[in-house]
Design an enzyme around this catalytic site. Structure first.
Site, PDB file in Angstrom:
ATOM      1  N   LYS A   2      -2.325   7.303   1.658  1.00 43.50           N
ATOM      2  CA  LYS A   2      -1.996   7.501   3.079  1.00 43.50           C
ATOM      3  C   LYS A   2      -0.867   8.528   3.156  1.00 43.50           C
ATOM      4  O   LYS A   2       0.305   8.192   3.328  1.00 43.50           O
ATOM      5  CB  LYS A   2      -1.602   6.166   3.714  1.00 43.50           C
ATOM      6  CG  LYS A   2      -1.846   6.116   5.199  1.00 43.50           C
ATOM      7  CD  LYS A   2      -1.865   4.704   5.720  1.00 43.50           C
ATOM      8  CE  LYS A   2      -1.744   4.651   7.226  1.00 43.50           C
ATOM      9  NZ  LYS A   2      -2.750   5.392   7.957  1.00 43.50           N
ATOM     10  N   ARG A   9       0.839  -1.206   0.000  1.00 45.56           N
ATOM     11  CA  ARG A   9       0.000   0.000   0.000  1.00 45.56           C
ATOM     12  C   ARG A   9       0.876   1.260   0.000  1.00 45.56           C
ATOM     13  O   ARG A   9       0.547   2.253  -0.646  1.00 45.56           O
ATOM     14  CB  ARG A   9      -0.941  -0.011   1.217  1.00 45.56           C
ATOM     15  CG  ARG A   9      -1.932   1.157   1.198  1.00 45.56           C
ATOM     16  CD  ARG A   9      -2.996   1.041   2.265  1.00 45.56           C
ATOM     17  NE  ARG A   9      -2.447   1.178   3.610  1.00 45.56           N
ATOM     18  CZ  ARG A   9      -3.156   1.072   4.725  1.00 45.56           C
ATOM     19  NH1 ARG A   9      -4.465   0.802   4.651  1.00 45.56           N
ATOM     20  NH2 ARG A   9      -2.602   1.195   5.907  1.00 45.56           N
ATOM     21  N   GLU A  19     -15.667   7.284   7.038  1.00 45.36           N
ATOM     22  CA  GLU A  19     -14.857   6.513   7.983  1.00 45.36           C
ATOM     23  C   GLU A  19     -14.674   7.360   9.236  1.00 45.36           C
ATOM     24  O   GLU A  19     -15.204   8.471   9.318  1.00 45.36           O
ATOM     25  CB  GLU A  19     -13.500   6.162   7.369  1.00 45.36           C
ATOM     26  CG  GLU A  19     -12.676   7.376   6.981  1.00 45.36           C
ATOM     27  CD  GLU A  19     -11.323   7.042   6.359  1.00 45.36           C
ATOM     28  OE1 GLU A  19     -10.856   5.898   6.505  1.00 45.36           O
ATOM     29  OE2 GLU A  19     -10.736   7.937   5.733  1.00 45.36           O
TER      30      GLU A  19
HETATM   31  N1  PXG Z   1      -8.743   5.293   7.894  1.00 45.08           N
HETATM   32  C1  PXG Z   1      -7.774   6.186   8.158  1.00 45.08           C
HETATM   33  C2  PXG Z   1      -7.974   7.604   7.810  1.00 45.08           C
HETATM   34  C3  PXG Z   1      -6.573   5.743   8.743  1.00 45.08           C
HETATM   35  O1  PXG Z   1      -5.602   6.624   9.001  1.00 45.08           O
HETATM   36  C4  PXG Z   1      -7.461   3.489   8.788  1.00 45.08           C
HETATM   37  C5  PXG Z   1      -8.621   3.986   8.186  1.00 45.08           C
HETATM   38  C6  PXG Z   1      -7.350   2.039   9.058  1.00 45.08           C
HETATM   39  O2  PXG Z   1      -6.461   1.441   8.131  1.00 45.08           O
HETATM   40  P1  PXG Z   1      -5.586   0.182   8.507  1.00 45.08           P
HETATM   41  O3  PXG Z   1      -4.878  -0.158   7.248  1.00 45.08           O
HETATM   42  O4  PXG Z   1      -4.640   0.614   9.595  1.00 45.08           O
HETATM   43  O5  PXG Z   1      -6.493  -0.874   8.955  1.00 45.08           O
HETATM   44  C7  PXG Z   1      -6.415   4.387   9.068  1.00 45.08           C
HETATM   45  C8  PXG Z   1      -5.135   3.941   9.698  1.00 45.08           C
HETATM   46  C9  PXG Z   1      -3.782   7.028  14.932  1.00 45.08           C
HETATM   47  C10 PXG Z   1      -3.421   6.313  13.676  1.00 45.08           C
HETATM   48  O6  PXG Z   1      -2.868   7.532  15.590  1.00 45.08           O
HETATM   49  C11 PXG Z   1      -4.395   5.733  12.894  1.00 45.08           C
HETATM   50  C12 PXG Z   1      -4.032   5.092  11.710  1.00 45.08           C
HETATM   51  C13 PXG Z   1      -2.750   5.069  11.329  1.00 45.08           C
HETATM   52  C14 PXG Z   1      -1.793   5.647  12.117  1.00 45.08           C
HETATM   53  C15 PXG Z   1      -2.108   6.282  13.305  1.00 45.08           C
HETATM   54  O7  PXG Z   1      -4.960   7.107  15.252  1.00 45.08           O
HETATM   55  N2  PXG Z   1      -5.066   4.545  10.995  1.00 45.08           N
END
Ligand code: PXG
Length: 336
Positions: free
Chosen positions: A193, A94, A226
């Site tokens: 991301k 990704r 989300e």
């Molecule tokens: N949506 C967003 C906007 C994210 O940033 C997810 C969904 C979930 O994706 P994954 O691939 O992790 O299942 C994310 C990822 C935090 C933090 O500090 C959160 C994420 C990444 C890094 C830090 O809350 N979420």
């Protein structure tokens, strides 16, 4: 304070970062002399930079790095459990897709980035925790032009992450809807991301100010996208439903894990556009993310989610998936 739930990181978890530069080590060799002087204000000497593992205090990034100046970069957050990194290749893939979308030319292969990630965990002597991989456009000048950044920089942090106290995983999370919308893919796809998380941070501030630990974000049309750092799911008539990523979410790795787990457990799962009404009236709801893992959402905008005896409490399908998730993350992954 909104941060009162966050424990300070133990000192040892902050110890070592890995810094890997592109083909040429140009991070502190900016285009002309004036920049070099500015850069020296934050780094002792250009020779401080070396490929490989360095102490946190020695891991310095140039003030001319476009990751800092413009949020021009990308990242990944990855968890490891019991000496195995969960879905490492998927995360790195990704990362490369985000790079491709932003025309960041990665000077490393997917396998190399995987190896650097594992090295960083080993150097920190950790068996459980979280890695943050950051790739920036690299050092350029004071202008947007990304073509003046000759090579990307990357650093990898191996540490820990704890978003919510343990009790929220059993009793569930309260969430509020934020006024800040997820941006339309016509500007920047929410699937990238990127290092620019201001949209999510603005929403997170709204949620924290309202006394909730997570905020729900809608897209421009008012459909559920989300949460600020998690994907969102509901259960309706026994089926698990989540918005399509085209409604404005990241294509979460944990989201995909939920699809896999539902398939294995014989639970129907599908994508559908959702409104807040669908969430308010759902039988169950939960959020997923690498940092958050799988966490029940039991209240949204003062409405207790659930029917009858599970109203305002985690429901049976959520609990089943949480349990299956915990077993899965401890049973597969790239060995450290
Ligand atoms: N949506 C967003 C906007 C994210 O940033 C997810 C969904 C979930 O994706 P994954 O691939 O992790 O299942 C994310 C990822 C935090 C933090 O500090 C959160 C994420 C990444 C890094 C830090 O809350 N979420």
């Amino acid at each position: 304070s909104p941060n009162r739930h966050l424990p300070p990181l133990p000192a040892r978890e902050r110890a070592a970062c890995m810094c890997v530069h592109g083909a040429v080590c140009t991070s502190f060799a900016p285009a002309h002399a004036l920049h070099l002087i500015q850069a020296r204000l934050c780094a002792a000497t250009p020779s401080d930079w070396e490929d490989g593992i360095v102490e946190e205090a020695d891991a310095k990034i140039s003030v001319f790095d476009h990751g800092l100046l413009y949020g021009d970069g990308i990242f990944e957050g990855i968890r490891f459990y019991e000496n195995r990194v969960f879905r490492l290749r998927e995360h790195i893939e990704r990362l490369f897709l985000s790079a491709k979308a932003l025309l960041i030319k990665m000077p490393w292969s997917i396998d190399e980035v995987m190896a650097y990630s594992l090295d960083t965990i080993r150097a920190n002597g950790l068996t459980e925790g979280y890695i943050r991989l950051v790739v920036t456009r690299g050092v350029g000048d004071l202008g947007l032009n990304p073509y003046l950044c000759p090579t990307p920089s990357m650093f990898i942090i191996a540490s820990g992450i704890k978003l919510y106290p343990a009790e929220y995983y059993t009793k569930g999370l309260e969430v509020v809807t934020c006024g800040t919308r997820r941006p339309t893919p016509a500007s920047l796809s929410p699937q990238v991301k990127s290092l620019n998380y201001l949209n999510n941070i603005m929403a997170k501030i709204e949620a924290l100010k309202a006394g909730a630990m997570e905020g729900l974000m809608l897209n421009e049309q008012g459909y559920v996208a989300e949460c600020t750092g998690d994907n969102v799911f509901i259960v309706k008539k026994g089926q698990v439903i989540t918005p399509p990523v085209s409604d404005g979410s990241l294509d979460g790795i944990t989201r995909q894990v939920i699809f896999d787990l539902c398939e294995k457990a014989g639970i129907t799962i599908r994508e559908a556009s959702l409104t807040r009404y669908d969430l308010y009236t759902a039988e169950e709801s939960f959020l997923t993310g690498t940092a958050a893992e799988v966490i029940p959402m039991v209240k949204l905008d003062e409405r207790e989610i659930g029917h009858c005896e599970t109203e305002g409490r985690p429901g049976p399908i959520t609990l089943k998936l949480t349990k299956a998730f915990r077993a899965l993350v401890r049973s597969e992954g790239e060995p450290i």
